[in-house]
Write an enzyme that holds these catalytic residues in place. Structure first.
Site, PDB file in Angstrom:
ATOM      1  N   LYS A 198       0.859  -1.185   0.000  1.00 22.39           N
ATOM      2  CA  LYS A 198       0.000   0.000   0.000  1.00 22.39           C
ATOM      3  C   LYS A 198       0.891   1.230   0.000  1.00 22.39           C
ATOM      4  O   LYS A 198       1.724   1.409   0.891  1.00 22.39           O
ATOM      5  CB  LYS A 198      -0.900  -0.007   1.228  1.00 22.39           C
ATOM      6  CG  LYS A 198      -1.740   1.251   1.361  1.00 22.39           C
ATOM      7  CD  LYS A 198      -2.750   1.141   2.478  1.00 22.39           C
ATOM      8  CE  LYS A 198      -3.502   2.445   2.652  1.00 22.39           C
ATOM      9  NZ  LYS A 198      -4.529   2.339   3.687  1.00 22.39           N
ATOM     10  N   LYS A 251      -2.193  -1.510  -3.826  1.00 19.55           N
ATOM     11  CA  LYS A 251      -3.049  -0.328  -3.763  1.00 19.55           C
ATOM     12  C   LYS A 251      -2.210   0.928  -3.848  1.00 19.55           C
ATOM     13  O   LYS A 251      -1.229   1.026  -3.119  1.00 19.55           O
ATOM     14  CB  LYS A 251      -3.824  -0.376  -2.445  1.00 19.55           C
ATOM     15  CG  LYS A 251      -4.634   0.848  -2.145  1.00 19.55           C
ATOM     16  CD  LYS A 251      -5.209   0.759  -0.765  1.00 19.55           C
ATOM     17  CE  LYS A 251      -5.894   2.081  -0.486  1.00 19.55           C
ATOM     18  NZ  LYS A 251      -6.363   2.193   0.851  1.00 19.55           N
TER      19      LYS A 251
HETATM   20  C1  PBG Z   1      -7.218   3.351   5.567  1.00 25.43           C
HETATM   21  C2  PBG Z   1      -7.669   3.233   4.152  1.00 25.43           C
HETATM   22  C3  PBG Z   1      -7.518   4.203   3.156  1.00 25.43           C
HETATM   23  C4  PBG Z   1      -8.081   3.675   1.998  1.00 25.43           C
HETATM   24  C5  PBG Z   1      -8.567   2.409   2.314  1.00 25.43           C
HETATM   25  N1  PBG Z   1      -8.283   2.150   3.647  1.00 25.43           N
HETATM   26  C6  PBG Z   1      -6.998   5.580   3.230  1.00 25.43           C
HETATM   27  C7  PBG Z   1      -5.646   5.880   3.653  1.00 25.43           C
HETATM   28  O1  PBG Z   1      -4.766   5.028   3.766  1.00 25.43           O
HETATM   29  O2  PBG Z   1      -5.437   7.057   3.912  1.00 25.43           O
HETATM   30  C8  PBG Z   1      -8.138   4.377   0.677  1.00 25.43           C
HETATM   31  C9  PBG Z   1      -9.123   3.849  -0.310  1.00 25.43           C
HETATM   32  C10 PBG Z   1      -9.418   4.750  -1.455  1.00 25.43           C
HETATM   33  O3  PBG Z   1      -8.774   5.790  -1.673  1.00 25.43           O
HETATM   34  O4  PBG Z   1     -10.346   4.415  -2.200  1.00 25.43           O
HETATM   35  N2  PBG Z   1      -8.137   2.829   6.452  1.00 25.43           N
END
Ligand code: PBG
Length: 327
Positions: A198, A251
């Protein structure tokens, strides 16, 4: 060596009609490949639109159930549930409450739609007053203070009936801790989809509006990955698999197609890609301005993500895709 040469081989021969193009198509996107994110807020009859995410709403459990029913009827692969609580505190204690918003929504979904696959996002950022993904010590998220709280949250989701828990915090060692906690609590059959690679991405902006989880100070670069790295992604993914992840995630998706391919080839594990909020919002915004054909661009993005090697795609466009399939 390519044996086929012009004029013997004429690639345009198989592009003449829709049926011929279908005959040689290498990548399919099926509704079952797609997972729909849903956002649960407390209350009854609540449907709140979010400006930066057209078509995405915060919903109270009763309304969320309707969306989930449609997801099931459309044959989607499942839903990814986020809880957005009305109250937040320093430690994010709302994340692991048995009567918390995520747990309440999961219980309702699994009672009414037992066949629906329910994945829960495990993180503290929606529950902390500062919007960070864990406990703050000296201005940064403390890894080892946070991990037990994530494990506790994951167990509470499993107890509510989640089929899969998906930790998205990027703390080191959390997959192993979650696996051990689930097993100890008798949830040996609850699977883990880890947000393994991520990245610290600008493409999460609209999500943070929907989930009300924007950090009050700083950013997430001390936990999430540097967009410049791919070998590090392979190390992250291997580590999560060794710790017990059943499925791994990359991601965002569209700007990280090479990472998806490398992770798929390197691990052979089920790979899920999160086609994130900003990627969705960019297409929607340009389409609304009349600058691109929205449905075609969404379809093309999903196809590219699957072609890169993602087995499943988390997408805000899942329902529209499946509805169009139905005609
Ligand atoms: C954190 C989380 C995020 C997303 C999914 N889970 C945001 C982040 O890490 O700031 C992002 C998903 C998206 O942008 O569609 N709980």
């Amino acid at each position: 060596m390519l044996m086929s040469r012009f004029p013997g081989y004429r690639p345009r021969r198989t592009r003449r009609t829709g049926a011929l193009r279908a005959l040689v198509r290498e990548t399919e996107v099926r509704p079952g490949d797609l997972i729909l994110p849903l956002f649960a807020v407390p209350g009854q009859g609540v449907r709140r639109a979010v400006g930066s995410m057209p078509g995405v709403e915060q919903t109270s459990p009763d309304q969320l159930l309707k969306d989930a029913e449609e997801a099931l009827a459309l044959g989607l692969g499942g839903v990814l549930l986020f809880g957005v609580p009305s109250e937040k505190d320093e430690r994010g204690t709302g994340a692991w409450r048995d009567d918390g918003i995520a747990q309440t929504a999961v219980r309702l979904l699994k009672r009414e739609l037992p066949e629906l696959l329910v994945i829960t996002d495990v993180c503290l950022c929606e529950y902390t007053s500062h919007g960070h993904c864990g406990i703050i010590v000296d201005g940064d998220v403390d890894n080892d203070e946070t991990v037990p709280l994530l494990a506790r949250t994951a167990v509470s989701h499993a107890a509510a009936g989640a089929d899969v828990v998906a930790p998205s915090d990027m703390m080191d060692g959390r997959v192993g801790a979650i696996r051990a906690a689930l097993d100890a609590a008798g949830f040996g059959q609850t699977a883990i989809l880890s947000y393994a690679a991520k990245y610290a991405s600008a493409f999460y902006g609209p999500f943070r509006d929907v989930a009300e989880s924007a950090p009050a100070f700083g950013d997430r670069r001390t936990a999430q990955m540097d967009p410049a790295n791919v070998l590090e992604a392979l190390r992250e993914v291997r580590l999560d698999i060794e710790e017990g992840a059943d499925m791994v995630m990359v991601k965002p998706a569209l700007a990280y197609l090479d990472v998806i391919r490398r992770v798929k080839d390197d691990t052979g594990f089920p790979v899920c890609a999160y086609h994130v909020s900003g990627e969705y919002a960019m297409i929607e915004a340009a389409a609304r301005l009349g600058w691109i054909d929205g449905p075609r661009a969404h379809q093309e993005a999903l196809t590219a993500i699957r072609r890169a090697g993602a087995d499943r795609v988390i997408s805000y466009w899942s329902r529209q895709f499946a509805r169009a399939r139905r005609g």
